[in-house]
Design a protein around this motif. Structure first.
Motif, PDB file in Angstrom:
ATOM      1  N   MET A   1       0.836  -1.167   0.000  1.00  0.00           N
ATOM      2  CA  MET A   1       0.000   0.000   0.000  1.00  0.00           C
ATOM      3  C   MET A   1       0.890   1.242   0.000  1.00  0.00           C
ATOM      4  O   MET A   1       1.889   1.303   0.681  1.00  0.00           O
ATOM      5  CB  MET A   1      -0.892  -0.034   1.247  1.00  0.00           C
ATOM      6  N   THR A   2       0.509   2.257  -0.778  1.00  0.00           N
ATOM      7  CA  THR A   2       1.303   3.468  -0.905  1.00  0.00           C
ATOM      8  C   THR A   2       0.738   4.575  -0.023  1.00  0.00           C
ATOM      9  O   THR A   2      -0.465   4.779   0.034  1.00  0.00           O
ATOM     10  CB  THR A   2       1.322   3.937  -2.374  1.00  0.00           C
ATOM     11  N   GLY A   3       1.629   5.266   0.668  1.00  0.00           N
ATOM     12  CA  GLY A   3       1.241   6.384   1.503  1.00  0.00           C
ATOM     13  C   GLY A   3       1.810   7.676   0.955  1.00  0.00           C
ATOM     14  O   GLY A   3       2.734   7.675   0.137  1.00  0.00           O
ATOM     15  N   PHE A  65       5.559   6.874  -0.460  1.00  0.00           N
ATOM     16  CA  PHE A  65       6.310   5.763   0.128  1.00  0.00           C
ATOM     17  C   PHE A  65       5.403   4.557   0.337  1.00  0.00           C
ATOM     18  O   PHE A  65       4.182   4.674   0.356  1.00  0.00           O
ATOM     19  CB  PHE A  65       6.915   6.192   1.474  1.00  0.00           C
ATOM     20  N   LYS A  66       6.029   3.399   0.472  1.00  0.00           N
ATOM     21  CA  LYS A  66       5.294   2.192   0.861  1.00  0.00           C
ATOM     22  C   LYS A  66       5.034   2.303   2.351  1.00  0.00           C
ATOM     23  O   LYS A  66       5.951   2.509   3.133  1.00  0.00           O
ATOM     24  CB  LYS A  66       6.098   0.939   0.544  1.00  0.00           C
ATOM     25  N   GLU A  67       3.765   2.196   2.731  1.00  0.00           N
ATOM     26  CA  GLU A  67       3.382   2.425   4.124  1.00  0.00           C
ATOM     27  C   GLU A  67       3.998   1.413   5.075  1.00  0.00           C
ATOM     28  O   GLU A  67       3.872   0.208   4.872  1.00  0.00           O
ATOM     29  CB  GLU A  67       1.863   2.385   4.266  1.00  0.00           C
ATOM     30  N   SER A  68       4.652   1.933   6.087  1.00  0.00           N
ATOM     31  CA  SER A  68       5.155   1.137   7.201  1.00  0.00           C
ATOM     32  C   SER A  68       5.529   2.096   8.318  1.00  0.00           C
ATOM     33  O   SER A  68       5.977   3.215   8.057  1.00  0.00           O
ATOM     34  CB  SER A  68       6.371   0.292   6.792  1.00  0.00           C
ATOM     35  N   ALA A  69       5.306   1.667   9.525  1.00  0.00           N
ATOM     36  CA  ALA A  69       5.648   2.505  10.672  1.00  0.00           C
ATOM     37  C   ALA A  69       7.148   2.777  10.693  1.00  0.00           C
ATOM     38  O   ALA A  69       7.581   3.881  11.020  1.00  0.00           O
ATOM     39  CB  ALA A  69       5.210   1.828  11.972  1.00  0.00           C
ATOM     40  N   GLN A  70       7.935   1.786  10.297  1.00  0.00           N
ATOM     41  CA  GLN A  70       9.386   1.953  10.296  1.00  0.00           C
ATOM     42  C   GLN A  70       9.811   3.045   9.303  1.00  0.00           C
ATOM     43  O   GLN A  70      10.642   3.885   9.630  1.00  0.00           O
ATOM     44  CB  GLN A  70      10.067   0.632   9.941  1.00  0.00           C
ATOM     45  N   LEU A  71       9.204   3.078   8.120  1.00  0.00           N
ATOM     46  CA  LEU A  71       9.568   4.088   7.135  1.00  0.00           C
ATOM     47  C   LEU A  71       9.072   5.469   7.547  1.00  0.00           C
ATOM     48  O   LEU A  71       9.785   6.461   7.378  1.00  0.00           O
ATOM     49  CB  LEU A  71       9.043   3.716   5.742  1.00  0.00           C
ATOM     50  N   VAL A  72       7.876   5.551   8.114  1.00  0.00           N
ATOM     51  CA  VAL A  72       7.380   6.848   8.610  1.00  0.00           C
ATOM     52  C   VAL A  72       8.340   7.377   9.671  1.00  0.00           C
ATOM     53  O   VAL A  72       8.725   8.542   9.648  1.00  0.00           O
ATOM     54  CB  VAL A  72       5.941   6.732   9.164  1.00  0.00           C
ATOM     55  N   THR A  73       8.752   6.518  10.579  1.00  0.00           N
ATOM     56  CA  THR A  73       9.712   6.918  11.607  1.00  0.00           C
ATOM     57  C   THR A  73      11.027   7.369  10.970  1.00  0.00           C
ATOM     58  O   THR A  73      11.606   8.377  11.378  1.00  0.00           O
ATOM     59  CB  THR A  73       9.959   5.766  12.595  1.00  0.00           C
TER      60      THR A  73
END
Length: 135
Positions: A1-3, A65-73
């Motif tokens: 999923m893309t954010g 970006f590809k959604e992930s808590a790690q990437l948002v962080t």
């Protein structure tokens, strides 16, 4: 999923040229991450008689970006690190969905707490799924 995340730079007394230079520098930092793209935010049609198809919102970037808590962080941490070298008076707003985080001259502990709360809010809203363990 893309954010998608919008990052907007503000600096006291900065003109459009300065904000463009700052957003270009931050864009280079963000492109080093595992994001799909970082684009300038578009803000409607250009005035008649100009060559541009759309106007860019000065100092604003759209991070895809590809959604992930790690990437948002990771994105928020990169912005914070970039901001640490900034002179007083510069702030960055990070908007993901309906939630906005304003990063300014907070202490590192305060910034860590804000980032954790921001990422946690995204997970609770379902906008940013928790990372799956690596295979």
């Amino acid at each position: 999923m893309t954010g998608q995340m919008i990052i907007t730079i503000h600096e006291e007394r900065a003109d459009d040229g300065r904000l463009e230079a700052l957003s270009s520098a931050l864009r280079r930092e963000l492109m080093a991450l595992d994001v799909e793209d970082v684009e300038r935010v578009r803000e409607g049609q250009a005035p008649p008689g100009t060559r541009a198809v759309e106007l860019a919102a000065v100092g604003a970037l759209l991070v895809i970006f590809k959604e992930s808590a790690q990437l948002v962080t990771g994105i928020v941490t990169a912005v914070r690190t970039w901001l640490q070298a900034a002179p007083p008076g510069r702030t960055v707003e990070i908007t993901l969905g309906d939630t906005t985080l304003k990063v300014a001259s907070a202490t590192p502990d305060q910034q860590e707490k804000l980032i954790a709360e921001f990422v946690g809010a995204m997970q609770r809203m379902g906008d940013t799924p928790a990372d799956s363990p690596p295979p």
